[in-house]
Motif scaffolding. Structure first.
Motif, PDB file in Angstrom:
ATOM      1  N   LEU A  24      -1.039 -13.468  -7.260  1.00  0.00           N
ATOM      2  CA  LEU A  24      -1.640 -14.731  -6.841  1.00  0.00           C
ATOM      3  C   LEU A  24      -1.406 -15.856  -7.828  1.00  0.00           C
ATOM      4  CD1 LEU A  24      -4.994 -13.268  -5.496  1.00  0.00           C
ATOM      5  CD2 LEU A  24      -2.810 -13.580  -4.286  1.00  0.00           C
ATOM      6  N   ASN A  25      -0.819 -15.522  -8.986  1.00  0.00           N
ATOM      7  CA  ASN A  25      -0.525 -16.538  -9.994  1.00  0.00           C
ATOM      8  C   ASN A  25       0.491 -15.975 -10.993  1.00  0.00           C
ATOM      9  OD1 ASN A  25      -2.011 -15.040 -12.062  1.00  0.00           O
ATOM     10  ND2 ASN A  25      -3.863 -15.794 -11.066  1.00  0.00           N
ATOM     11  N   GLY A  26       0.940 -16.818 -11.883  1.00  0.00           N
ATOM     12  CA  GLY A  26       1.944 -16.423 -12.858  1.00  0.00           C
ATOM     13  C   GLY A  26       1.467 -15.345 -13.811  1.00  0.00           C
ATOM     14  N   THR A  27       0.213 -15.391 -14.195  1.00  0.00           N
ATOM     15  CA  THR A  27      -0.329 -14.377 -15.100  1.00  0.00           C
ATOM     16  C   THR A  27      -0.270 -13.001 -14.451  1.00  0.00           C
ATOM     17  OG1 THR A  27      -1.786 -16.007 -16.135  1.00  0.00           O
ATOM     18  CG2 THR A  27      -2.382 -13.687 -16.411  1.00  0.00           C
ATOM     19  N   GLN A  28      -0.611 -12.939 -13.169  1.00  0.00           N
ATOM     20  CA  GLN A  28      -0.530 -11.659 -12.464  1.00  0.00           C
ATOM     21  C   GLN A  28       0.917 -11.186 -12.343  1.00  0.00           C
ATOM     22  OE1 GLN A  28      -2.642 -11.817  -8.718  1.00  0.00           O
ATOM     23  NE2 GLN A  28      -4.630 -12.031  -9.730  1.00  0.00           N
ATOM     24  N   MET A  29       1.845 -12.132 -12.181  1.00  0.00           N
ATOM     25  CA  MET A  29       3.257 -11.751 -12.130  1.00  0.00           C
ATOM     26  C   MET A  29       3.686 -11.139 -13.461  1.00  0.00           C
ATOM     27  SD  MET A  29       5.276 -14.573  -9.860  1.00  0.00           S
ATOM     28  CE  MET A  29       6.581 -13.458  -9.340  1.00  0.00           C
ATOM     29  N   GLU A  30       3.312 -11.772 -14.557  1.00  0.00           N
ATOM     30  CA  GLU A  30       3.654 -11.241 -15.878  1.00  0.00           C
ATOM     31  C   GLU A  30       3.076  -9.847 -16.086  1.00  0.00           C
ATOM     32  OE1 GLU A  30       2.154 -14.283 -18.488  1.00  0.00           O
ATOM     33  OE2 GLU A  30       3.991 -15.471 -18.321  1.00  0.00           O
ATOM     34  N   ARG A  31       1.817  -9.654 -15.673  1.00  0.00           N
ATOM     35  CA  ARG A  31       1.158  -8.360 -15.833  1.00  0.00           C
ATOM     36  C   ARG A  31       1.853  -7.293 -14.981  1.00  0.00           C
ATOM     37  NH1 ARG A  31      -3.940  -9.076 -13.733  1.00  0.00           N
ATOM     38  NH2 ARG A  31      -4.276 -10.543 -15.419  1.00  0.00           N
ATOM     39  N   GLU A  72       0.833  -1.216   0.000  1.00  0.00           N
ATOM     40  CA  GLU A  72       0.000   0.000   0.000  1.00  0.00           C
ATOM     41  C   GLU A  72       0.866   1.263   0.000  1.00  0.00           C
ATOM     42  OE1 GLU A  72      -3.461   2.120  -0.203  1.00  0.00           O
ATOM     43  OE2 GLU A  72      -3.326  -0.059  -0.235  1.00  0.00           O
ATOM     44  N   GLU A  73       1.932   1.261   0.766  1.00  0.00           N
ATOM     45  CA  GLU A  73       2.818   2.424   0.871  1.00  0.00           C
ATOM     46  C   GLU A  73       3.695   2.624  -0.361  1.00  0.00           C
ATOM     47  OE1 GLU A  73       3.380   1.857   5.713  1.00  0.00           O
ATOM     48  OE2 GLU A  73       5.025   1.328   4.356  1.00  0.00           O
ATOM     49  N   SER A  74       3.832   1.609  -1.180  1.00  0.00           N
ATOM     50  CA  SER A  74       4.810   1.649  -2.273  1.00  0.00           C
ATOM     51  C   SER A  74       4.401   2.519  -3.456  1.00  0.00           C
ATOM     52  CB  SER A  74       5.107   0.233  -2.777  1.00  0.00           C
ATOM     53  OG  SER A  74       4.082  -0.226  -3.645  1.00  0.00           O
ATOM     54  N   GLY A  75       3.194   3.005  -3.454  1.00  0.00           N
ATOM     55  CA  GLY A  75       2.777   3.827  -4.588  1.00  0.00           C
ATOM     56  C   GLY A  75       2.764   3.059  -5.891  1.00  0.00           C
ATOM     57  N   ASN A  76       2.296   1.820  -5.851  1.00  0.00           N
ATOM     58  CA  ASN A  76       2.152   0.986  -7.046  1.00  0.00           C
ATOM     59  C   ASN A  76       3.478   0.451  -7.583  1.00  0.00           C
ATOM     60  OD1 ASN A  76      -0.029  -0.174  -8.331  1.00  0.00           O
ATOM     61  ND2 ASN A  76       0.077   1.201 -10.083  1.00  0.00           N
ATOM     62  N   LYS A  77       4.536   0.437  -6.759  1.00  0.00           N
ATOM     63  CA  LYS A  77       5.817  -0.121  -7.181  1.00  0.00           C
ATOM     64  C   LYS A  77       5.887  -1.621  -6.923  1.00  0.00           C
ATOM     65  CE  LYS A  77       8.215   4.185  -6.442  1.00  0.00           C
ATOM     66  NZ  LYS A  77       8.595   5.019  -5.329  1.00  0.00           N
ATOM     67  N   LEU A  78       5.076  -2.093  -5.994  1.00  0.00           N
ATOM     68  CA  LEU A  78       5.045  -3.511  -5.618  1.00  0.00           C
ATOM     69  C   LEU A  78       3.659  -4.066  -5.893  1.00  0.00           C
ATOM     70  CD1 LEU A  78       6.665  -3.182  -2.066  1.00  0.00           C
ATOM     71  CD2 LEU A  78       7.822  -3.897  -4.168  1.00  0.00           C
ATOM     72  N   CYS A  79       3.605  -5.347  -6.250  1.00  0.00           N
ATOM     73  CA  CYS A  79       2.315  -5.988  -6.503  1.00  0.00           C
ATOM     74  C   CYS A  79       2.332  -7.402  -5.930  1.00  0.00           C
ATOM     75  CB  CYS A  79       2.050  -6.040  -8.003  1.00  0.00           C
ATOM     76  SG  CYS A  79       0.450  -6.782  -8.419  1.00  0.00           S
ATOM     77  N   LEU A  80       1.388  -7.694  -5.045  1.00  0.00           N
ATOM     78  CA  LEU A  80       1.221  -9.055  -4.544  1.00  0.00           C
ATOM     79  C   LEU A  80       0.465  -9.846  -5.598  1.00  0.00           C
ATOM     80  CD1 LEU A  80       1.522 -11.171  -2.319  1.00  0.00           C
ATOM     81  CD2 LEU A  80      -0.618 -10.313  -1.339  1.00  0.00           C
ATOM     82  N   SER A  99       5.144  -6.377 -16.555  1.00  0.00           N
ATOM     83  CA  SER A  99       4.967  -5.554 -17.759  1.00  0.00           C
ATOM     84  C   SER A  99       4.519  -4.139 -17.405  1.00  0.00           C
ATOM     85  CB  SER A  99       3.993  -6.208 -18.740  1.00  0.00           C
ATOM     86  OG  SER A  99       2.676  -6.155 -18.256  1.00  0.00           O
ATOM     87  N   ASP A 100       3.895  -3.971 -16.237  1.00  0.00           N
ATOM     88  CA  ASP A 100       3.489  -2.644 -15.765  1.00  0.00           C
ATOM     89  C   ASP A 100       4.609  -1.930 -15.005  1.00  0.00           C
ATOM     90  OD1 ASP A 100       0.972  -3.016 -16.850  1.00  0.00           O
ATOM     91  OD2 ASP A 100       0.020  -3.547 -14.933  1.00  0.00           O
ATOM     92  N   GLY A 101       5.790  -2.551 -14.924  1.00  0.00           N
ATOM     93  CA  GLY A 101       6.923  -1.934 -14.257  1.00  0.00           C
ATOM     94  C   GLY A 101       6.952  -2.101 -12.754  1.00  0.00           C
ATOM     95  N   GLN A 102       6.102  -2.986 -12.236  1.00  0.00           N
ATOM     96  CA  GLN A 102       6.071  -3.243 -10.802  1.00  0.00           C
ATOM     97  C   GLN A 102       6.998  -4.407 -10.450  1.00  0.00           C
ATOM     98  OE1 GLN A 102       1.749  -3.887 -10.887  1.00  0.00           O
ATOM     99  NE2 GLN A 102       1.614  -2.359  -9.256  1.00  0.00           N
ATOM    100  N   ILE A 103       7.391  -4.480  -9.189  1.00  0.00           N
ATOM    101  CA  ILE A 103       8.074  -5.661  -8.675  1.00  0.00           C
ATOM    102  C   ILE A 103       6.980  -6.647  -8.286  1.00  0.00           C
ATOM    103  CG2 ILE A 103       9.596  -6.601  -6.894  1.00  0.00           C
ATOM    104  CD1 ILE A 103      11.087  -4.720  -8.776  1.00  0.00           C
ATOM    105  N   ALA A 104       6.971  -7.805  -8.924  1.00  0.00           N
ATOM    106  CA  ALA A 104       5.961  -8.824  -8.682  1.00  0.00           C
ATOM    107  C   ALA A 104       6.364  -9.676  -7.476  1.00  0.00           C
ATOM    108  CB  ALA A 104       5.811  -9.699  -9.922  1.00  0.00           C
ATOM    109  N   LEU A 105       5.446  -9.852  -6.543  1.00  0.00           N
ATOM    110  CA  LEU A 105       5.721 -10.603  -5.321  1.00  0.00           C
ATOM    111  C   LEU A 105       4.755 -11.765  -5.155  1.00  0.00           C
ATOM    112  CD1 LEU A 105       5.997  -7.510  -2.925  1.00  0.00           C
ATOM    113  CD2 LEU A 105       7.883  -8.698  -4.082  1.00  0.00           C
ATOM    114  N   MET A 106       5.291 -12.899  -4.766  1.00  0.00           N
ATOM    115  CA  MET A 106       4.482 -14.034  -4.314  1.00  0.00           C
ATOM    116  C   MET A 106       5.026 -14.421  -2.946  1.00  0.00           C
ATOM    117  SD  MET A 106       3.753 -16.467  -7.611  1.00  0.00           S
ATOM    118  CE  MET A 106       2.101 -16.989  -7.171  1.00  0.00           C
TER     119      MET A 106
END
Length: 167
Positions: free
Chosen positions: A82-89, A72-80, A92-99
């Protein structure tokens, strides 16, 4: 091609720092290093050291609460994710994908708790680590021979994790 760190223990650092009142830990201490190293995503481990085992459920819940706050604090730099498709998205949006994945199932003392953590975004589970727990033996062997393997609860937990689609 995505570059994913398949096992990161930074949640333990986030936990310690946030307990001391610090915020934006991942952004302040890690994001720039991830970007310099080309890391686009991470699988974050819920790792508990021996001193934390007695309070494992509370600490694991704190890990997840703190992670959600960090995102929440990251200003859209981080993304939790839930699956590989979300990681790819996210990538591609320039976020660090986290699982998130458990490194040892000490906090999971009932099948219902696995569902709770799944609802919080945990998608992987390492049943044991270096010590035995309620799920199984871990890497503690006698004379180089495993003597116990998974417990009956460990087998149920494995089935439930598979039903949920966890890795």
């Amino acid at each position: 091609m995505m570059l994913i760190d398949g096992h990161s223990d930074i949640l333990s650092d986030v936990y310690k720092r946030r307990k001391n009142g610090e915020t934006n830990v991942i952004e302040t201490h890690y994001i720039e290093r991830f970007r310099k190293g080309g890391i686009q995503g991470l699988i974050l481990s819920i790792y508990l050291d021996n001193s934390q085992v007695l309070n494992s459920l509370k600490i694991a819940l704190d890990y997840m609460a703190f992670l959600h706050e960090e995102i929440e604090e990251s200003g859209n730099k981080l993304c939790l994710c839930l699956n590989g498709t979300q990681m790819e998205r996210a990538i591609s949006d320039g976020q660090i994908a986290l699982m998130v994945s458990f490194e040892g199932a000490e906090p999971i003392i009932s099948l219902d708790l696995l569902s709770v953590f799944y609802g919080l975004g945990v998608r992987g589970i390492g049943l044991t680590w270096s010590r035995a727990n309620q799920v199984g033996e871990g890497s503690s062997y006698q004379d180089g021979v495993s003597t116990h393997g998974l417990t009956p609860f460990g087998m149920e937990l494995l089935d439930e994790a598979a039903r949920l689609g966890m890795f």
